[in-house]
Write a protein that holds these residues in place. Structure first.
Motif, PDB file in Angstrom:
ATOM      1  N   LEU A  59       0.825  -1.211  -0.085  1.00 18.16           N
ATOM      2  CA  LEU A  59       0.004   0.094  -0.051  1.00 18.16           C
ATOM      3  C   LEU A  59       0.694   1.332  -0.027  1.00 18.16           C
ATOM      4  O   LEU A  59       0.503   2.271  -0.604  1.00 18.16           O
ATOM      5  N   ASN A  60       2.027   1.118   0.821  1.00 16.17           N
ATOM      6  CA  ASN A  60       2.815   2.200   0.800  1.00 16.17           C
ATOM      7  C   ASN A  60       3.343   2.710  -0.706  1.00 16.17           C
ATOM      8  O   ASN A  60       3.625   3.711  -1.074  1.00 16.17           O
ATOM      9  N   SER A  61       3.730   1.536  -1.355  1.00 13.21           N
ATOM     10  CA  SER A  61       4.085   1.785  -3.008  1.00 13.21           C
ATOM     11  C   SER A  61       3.148   2.231  -3.681  1.00 13.21           C
ATOM     12  O   SER A  61       3.486   2.935  -4.623  1.00 13.21           O
ATOM     13  N   ALA A  62       1.861   1.486  -3.383  1.00  9.92           N
ATOM     14  CA  ALA A  62       0.825   2.190  -4.350  1.00  9.92           C
ATOM     15  C   ALA A  62       0.487   3.428  -4.447  1.00  9.92           C
ATOM     16  O   ALA A  62      -0.017   3.899  -5.362  1.00  9.92           O
ATOM     17  N   ILE A  75      11.489   5.564 -14.321  1.00 11.85           N
ATOM     18  CA  ILE A  75      12.523   4.729 -13.931  1.00 11.85           C
ATOM     19  C   ILE A  75      12.360   4.698 -12.415  1.00 11.85           C
ATOM     20  O   ILE A  75      12.509   5.696 -11.501  1.00 11.85           O
ATOM     21  N   ASP A  76      12.415   3.495 -12.115  1.00 12.91           N
ATOM     22  CA  ASP A  76      12.371   3.235 -10.533  1.00 12.91           C
ATOM     23  C   ASP A  76      13.592   2.915 -10.047  1.00 12.91           C
ATOM     24  O   ASP A  76      14.312   1.869 -10.372  1.00 12.91           O
ATOM     25  N   LEU A  77      14.242   3.815  -9.376  1.00 16.49           N
ATOM     26  CA  LEU A  77      15.651   3.675  -9.160  1.00 16.49           C
ATOM     27  C   LEU A  77      15.967   2.825  -7.796  1.00 16.49           C
ATOM     28  O   LEU A  77      15.460   2.979  -6.967  1.00 16.49           O
ATOM     29  N   GLY A  78      17.043   1.948  -7.927  1.00 13.72           N
ATOM     30  CA  GLY A  78      17.334   1.304  -6.935  1.00 13.72           C
ATOM     31  C   GLY A  78      16.046   0.038  -6.712  1.00 13.72           C
ATOM     32  O   GLY A  78      15.701  -0.057  -5.565  1.00 13.72           O
ATOM     33  N   SER A  79      15.534  -0.292  -7.743  1.00 14.58           N
ATOM     34  CA  SER A  79      14.028  -1.233  -7.233  1.00 14.58           C
ATOM     35  C   SER A  79      14.124  -2.253  -6.591  1.00 14.58           C
ATOM     36  O   SER A  79      13.060  -2.744  -5.924  1.00 14.58           O
ATOM     37  N   LEU A  83       9.835  -2.586  -5.146  1.00 14.99           N
ATOM     38  CA  LEU A  83       8.892  -1.715  -4.605  1.00 14.99           C
ATOM     39  C   LEU A  83       9.490  -0.182  -4.571  1.00 14.99           C
ATOM     40  O   LEU A  83      10.526   0.203  -4.076  1.00 14.99           O
ATOM     41  N   PRO A  84       8.860   0.787  -5.348  1.00 14.56           N
ATOM     42  CA  PRO A  84       7.386   0.745  -5.664  1.00 14.56           C
ATOM     43  C   PRO A  84       7.293   0.348  -7.095  1.00 14.56           C
ATOM     44  O   PRO A  84       6.207   0.306  -7.682  1.00 14.56           O
ATOM     45  N   GLY A  85       8.337   0.045  -7.979  1.00 14.26           N
ATOM     46  CA  GLY A  85       8.275  -0.153  -9.171  1.00 14.26           C
ATOM     47  C   GLY A  85       7.440  -1.172  -9.895  1.00 14.26           C
ATOM     48  O   GLY A  85       6.475  -0.825 -10.760  1.00 14.26           O
ATOM     49  N   VAL A  86       7.280  -2.387  -9.160  1.00  9.91           N
ATOM     50  CA  VAL A  86       6.437  -3.390  -9.720  1.00  9.91           C
ATOM     51  C   VAL A  86       4.994  -2.722  -9.523  1.00  9.91           C
ATOM     52  O   VAL A  86       3.968  -3.103 -10.504  1.00  9.91           O
ATOM     53  N   ARG A 144      12.586   4.338  -3.273  1.00  8.98           N
ATOM     54  CA  ARG A 144      12.106   3.980  -1.871  1.00  8.98           C
ATOM     55  C   ARG A 144      13.074   3.276  -1.201  1.00  8.98           C
ATOM     56  O   ARG A 144      13.604   2.386  -1.644  1.00  8.98           O
ATOM     57  N   ALA A 145      13.452   4.009  -0.096  1.00  6.45           N
ATOM     58  CA  ALA A 145      14.308   3.183   0.933  1.00  6.45           C
ATOM     59  C   ALA A 145      15.506   3.257   0.114  1.00  6.45           C
ATOM     60  O   ALA A 145      16.212   2.032   0.428  1.00  6.45           O
TER      61      ALA A 145
END
Length: 220
Positions: A59-62, A75-79, A83-86, A144-145
């Motif tokens: 939910l946080n990622s959503a 671009i999801d950096l450091g995926s 989370l959250p990219g997927v 994220r993180a």
């Protein structure tokens, strides 16, 4: 008894989840199952996190989904675990999502997830931001993180197109981090920096998200 059973998530089976995720629900629920089964074994999710996987991670990622641009590439950096990219790719099939991750074992995981969930709008790219700058750019960068905000700003700027947006999921100290990053924001050419509290479902604390737009110029 499985690891997932030992750490029962109070939100598992919550009837609000399918409604919240809408058309993305089949992919999100499958991702949840994959994380519970493989996450602890592969060092992606700590066993203690399984009891709060929905609240703290999915939910946080959503919450990023509604903060992304109407079209283009993300671009999801450091995926990492995705989370959250997927989650973003599942919820926003109208966007191209690049899952950028330097570690081989994590890119292997991400590739499996993308194929298993049928995320045709997502692809995995191995590397660091510094490695791919100039070879790929995006309308938004999510993270994220990953690192402190000043580092995220520096890593993201070379990946962003003009007027592109950094969307960084942070904790309760987000306003403090943003204040400390004022100099970096100015030097790197970011404007409209703010902290947004993004909500998911009732009873869950909103996510603190740092938003900053890259103007396309840097102060030397």
């Amino acid at each position: 008894m499985t690891v997932a059973d030992e750490h029962l998530d109070p939100l598992s089976g919550d009837p609000r989840l399918p409604t919240f995720f809408g058309a993305a629900w089949p992919q999100i629920s499958s991702f949840d199952a994959l994380l519970r089964r493989e996450g602890p074994v592969r060092g992606l999710v700590g066993p203690r996190e399984l009891g709060r996987l929905w609240e703290r991670h999915l939910l946080n990622s959503a919450t990023v989904a509604g903060l992304l641009p109407a079209r283009g590439r993300v671009i999801d950096l450091g995926s990492g675990a995705g989370l959250p990219g997927v989650v973003a790719a599942a919820m926003r099939p109208d966007l191209e999502v690049v899952l950028l991750e330097p570690m081989l074992r994590r890119t292997e995981w991400l590739t499996e997830v993308v194929e298993t969930l049928g995320l045709t709008n997502a692809r995995v790219l191995r590397g660091r931001a510094q490695d791919v700058a100039g070879a790929i750019d995006a309308d938004a960068v999510t993270c994220r993180a990953v690192a402190a905000l000043d580092k995220l700003l520096a890593w993201s700027a070379p990946l962003l197109r003009r007027e592109g947006r950094l969307v960084a999921l942070k904790g309760e100290r987000a306003p403090e981090e943003l204040d400390l990053a004022k100099l970096a924001l100015r030097k790197l050419g970011y404007v409209d920096a703010q902290v947004r509290q993004a909500a998911s479902i009732d009873g869950i604390e909103p996510t603190h998200v740092v938003l900053a737009t890259w103007e396309g110029t840097r102060v030397r």
